[in-house]
Design an enzyme around this catalytic site. Structure first.
Site, PDB file in Angstrom:
ATOM      1  N   GLY A   1       0.770  -1.239   0.000  1.00 20.97           N
ATOM      2  CA  GLY A   1       0.000   0.000   0.000  1.00 20.97           C
ATOM      3  C   GLY A   1       0.801   1.289   0.000  1.00 20.97           C
ATOM      4  N   SER A   2       1.907   1.339  -0.758  1.00 24.75           N
ATOM      5  CA  SER A   2       2.634   2.621  -0.780  1.00 24.75           C
ATOM      6  C   SER A   2       1.860   3.686  -1.569  1.00 24.75           C
ATOM      7  CB  SER A   2       4.055   2.451  -1.325  1.00 24.75           C
ATOM      8  OG  SER A   2       4.051   2.193  -2.705  1.00 24.75           O
ATOM      9  N   ASN A   3       1.145   3.284  -2.605  1.00 23.60           N
ATOM     10  CA  ASN A   3       0.294   4.260  -3.305  1.00 23.60           C
ATOM     11  C   ASN A   3      -0.864   4.698  -2.413  1.00 23.60           C
ATOM     12  OD1 ASN A   3       1.098   4.896  -6.202  1.00 23.60           O
ATOM     13  ND2 ASN A   3       1.391   2.671  -6.114  1.00 23.60           N
TER      14      ASN A   3
ATOM     15  N   ARG B   1     -15.892 -15.373  -8.056  1.00 20.76           N
ATOM     16  CA  ARG B   1     -15.591 -13.950  -8.114  1.00 20.76           C
ATOM     17  C   ARG B   1     -16.812 -13.076  -7.819  1.00 20.76           C
ATOM     18  NH1 ARG B   1     -12.374 -12.031 -13.332  1.00 20.76           N
ATOM     19  NH2 ARG B   1     -11.641 -14.155 -13.319  1.00 20.76           N
TER      20      ARG B   1
ATOM     21  N   MET C   1      -4.750  -6.767  -6.700  1.00 22.64           N
ATOM     22  CA  MET C   1      -4.368  -7.769  -7.693  1.00 22.64           C
ATOM     23  C   MET C   1      -5.465  -8.794  -7.959  1.00 22.64           C
ATOM     24  SD  MET C   1      -1.647  -6.274  -8.280  1.00 22.64           S
ATOM     25  CE  MET C   1      -0.281  -6.994  -9.141  1.00 22.64           C
TER      26      MET C   1
ATOM     27  N   HIS D   1      -1.176   1.706 -12.869  1.00 21.04           N
ATOM     28  CA  HIS D   1      -0.462   0.595 -13.510  1.00 21.04           C
ATOM     29  C   HIS D   1       1.002   1.012 -13.718  1.00 21.04           C
ATOM     30  CE1 HIS D   1       0.057  -3.008 -15.857  1.00 21.04           C
ATOM     31  NE2 HIS D   1       0.668  -2.289 -16.779  1.00 21.04           N
TER      32      HIS D   1
ATOM     33  N   ALA E   1     -11.892  -0.065 -17.122  1.00 21.71           N
ATOM     34  CA  ALA E   1     -12.818  -0.554 -18.151  1.00 21.71           C
ATOM     35  C   ALA E   1     -12.828  -2.080 -18.063  1.00 21.71           C
ATOM     36  CB  ALA E   1     -12.348  -0.089 -19.522  1.00 21.71           C
TER      37      ALA E   1
ATOM     38  N   ASP F   1      -6.356  -3.446 -17.683  1.00 18.93           N
ATOM     39  CA  ASP F   1      -5.416  -2.347 -17.941  1.00 18.93           C
ATOM     40  C   ASP F   1      -5.822  -1.501 -19.146  1.00 18.93           C
ATOM     41  OD1 ASP F   1      -3.940  -3.113 -15.721  1.00 18.93           O
ATOM     42  OD2 ASP F   1      -2.698  -4.477 -16.877  1.00 18.93           O
TER      43      ASP F   1
HETATM   44  C1  GAR Z   1       2.344  -0.589  -7.809  1.00 15.28           C
HETATM   45  O1  GAR Z   1       3.554  -0.511  -8.526  1.00 15.28           O
HETATM   46  C2  GAR Z   1       1.168  -0.601  -8.749  1.00 15.28           C
HETATM   47  O2  GAR Z   1       1.354   0.203  -9.882  1.00 15.28           O
HETATM   48  C3  GAR Z   1       1.117  -2.055  -9.129  1.00 15.28           C
HETATM   49  O3  GAR Z   1       1.367  -2.746  -7.940  1.00 15.28           O
HETATM   50  C4  GAR Z   1       2.211  -1.948  -7.114  1.00 15.28           C
HETATM   51  C5  GAR Z   1       1.569  -1.819  -5.749  1.00 15.28           C
HETATM   52  O4  GAR Z   1       2.428  -1.193  -4.863  1.00 15.28           O
HETATM   53  N1  GAR Z   1      -0.155  -2.405  -9.674  1.00 15.28           N
HETATM   54  C6  GAR Z   1      -0.312  -3.333 -10.610  1.00 15.28           C
HETATM   55  O5  GAR Z   1       0.597  -3.969 -11.080  1.00 15.28           O
HETATM   56  C7  GAR Z   1      -1.755  -3.525 -11.054  1.00 15.28           C
HETATM   57  N2  GAR Z   1      -1.791  -4.207 -12.302  1.00 15.28           N
HETATM   58  P1  GAR Z   1       1.882  -0.512  -3.564  1.00 15.28           P
HETATM   59  O6  GAR Z   1       1.072  -1.576  -2.824  1.00 15.28           O
HETATM   60  O7  GAR Z   1       3.115  -0.138  -2.799  1.00 15.28           O
HETATM   61  O8  GAR Z   1       1.050   0.666  -3.950  1.00 15.28           O
END
Ligand code: GAR
Length: 216
Positions: free
Chosen positions: A14-16, A67, A92, A111, A143, A147
């Site tokens: 979860g850094s984003n 799902r 994911m 992404h 969508a 991606d």
């Molecule tokens: C990030 O790099 C994000 O762009 C990627 O997973 C990482 C999550 O990091 N997302 C994907 O690949 C989705 N297809 P985070 O948990 O530190 O935010």
């Protein structure tokens, strides 16, 4: 100012998510991070969000038969918290068309590549294997196709001779933390709107072109 009640969906560290929570602390930020949900109860991002005072929930996909059952539970959690907008941040799982339709125009994803290049996984490895000189990240509306969806923001970084997937990924991640809050701000404030497969409305300024390698 009424702020858009937003949930962040994560599967990992979860850094984003952190970057979005921190940005949304600004009093003029147009979105309120009202909830963080993970499909993995053990995701380290959940405890980070809790420590920052954000409500958290886990909806463990493994306990559902399919799902759709998972998504219906997730939907109930989101409705209970009166969520209006979703940000996928390292989430994911792929969604069914049903869930995507519920959130059409109200769900962003980040992404780690310059879409439409390198959809899917292992984007940094694949970019290095292809020898590209510029790589980056994208925030887009979600969508039905993986991606895909109107792009809100992108950031590009140079690929260096000595790069490994880890060093390149770290440089891209720094940019992810910049553009995700920017994109959410633009969308939540209504500055940016979807027009077909594009978005428009953001000021593009006069950023110089990124040319790699730089001239001697
Ligand atoms: C990030 O790099 C994000 O762009 C990627 O997973 C990482 C999550 O990091 N997302 C994907 O690949 C989705 N297809 P985070 O948990 O530190 O935010």
């Amino acid at each position: 100012m009424s702020r858009l009640r937003t949930a962040i969906l994560i599967s990992g560290r979860g850094s984003n998510m952190d970057a979005l929570i921190d940005a949304a602390r600004a009093p003029d930020f147009p979105a309120d991070i009202a909830l963080v949900v993970s499909n993995r109860p053990e995701a380290s991002g959940l405890s980070k969000a809790k420590a920052k005072g954000v409500a958290v929930a886990a909806v463990d996909h493994k306990i559902y038969a399919g799902r759709e059952e998972f998504e219906r539970s997730l939907q109930i959690v989101l409705e209970t918290h009166r969520i209006e907008f979703l940000c996928l941040a390292g989430f994911m799982r792929l969604f069914t068309p049903w869930f995507i339709e519920q959130w059409r125009g109200r769900m962003l994803n980040i992404h780690p590549a310059l879409l439409p290049a390198y959809r899917g996984l292992h984007t940094h490895e694949r970019a290095l294997a292809d020898g590209v000189k510029i790589h980056g990240c994208t925030v887009h509306f979600v969508a039905p196709e993986m991606d895909e969806g109107p792009i809100v923001a992108q950031a590009a970084v140079p690929v260096l001779d000595a790069d490994t997937p880890e060093t390149l990924g770290a440089r891209v991640l720094e940019q992810e933390h910049m553009i995700y809050p920017l994109a959410l701000r633009l969308v939540a404030s209504g500055t940016v709107q979807v027009a077909g497969n594009r978005t428009r409305g953001a000021a593009t300024g006069s950023a110089p072109a990124l040319v790699v390698p730089s001239a001697p």
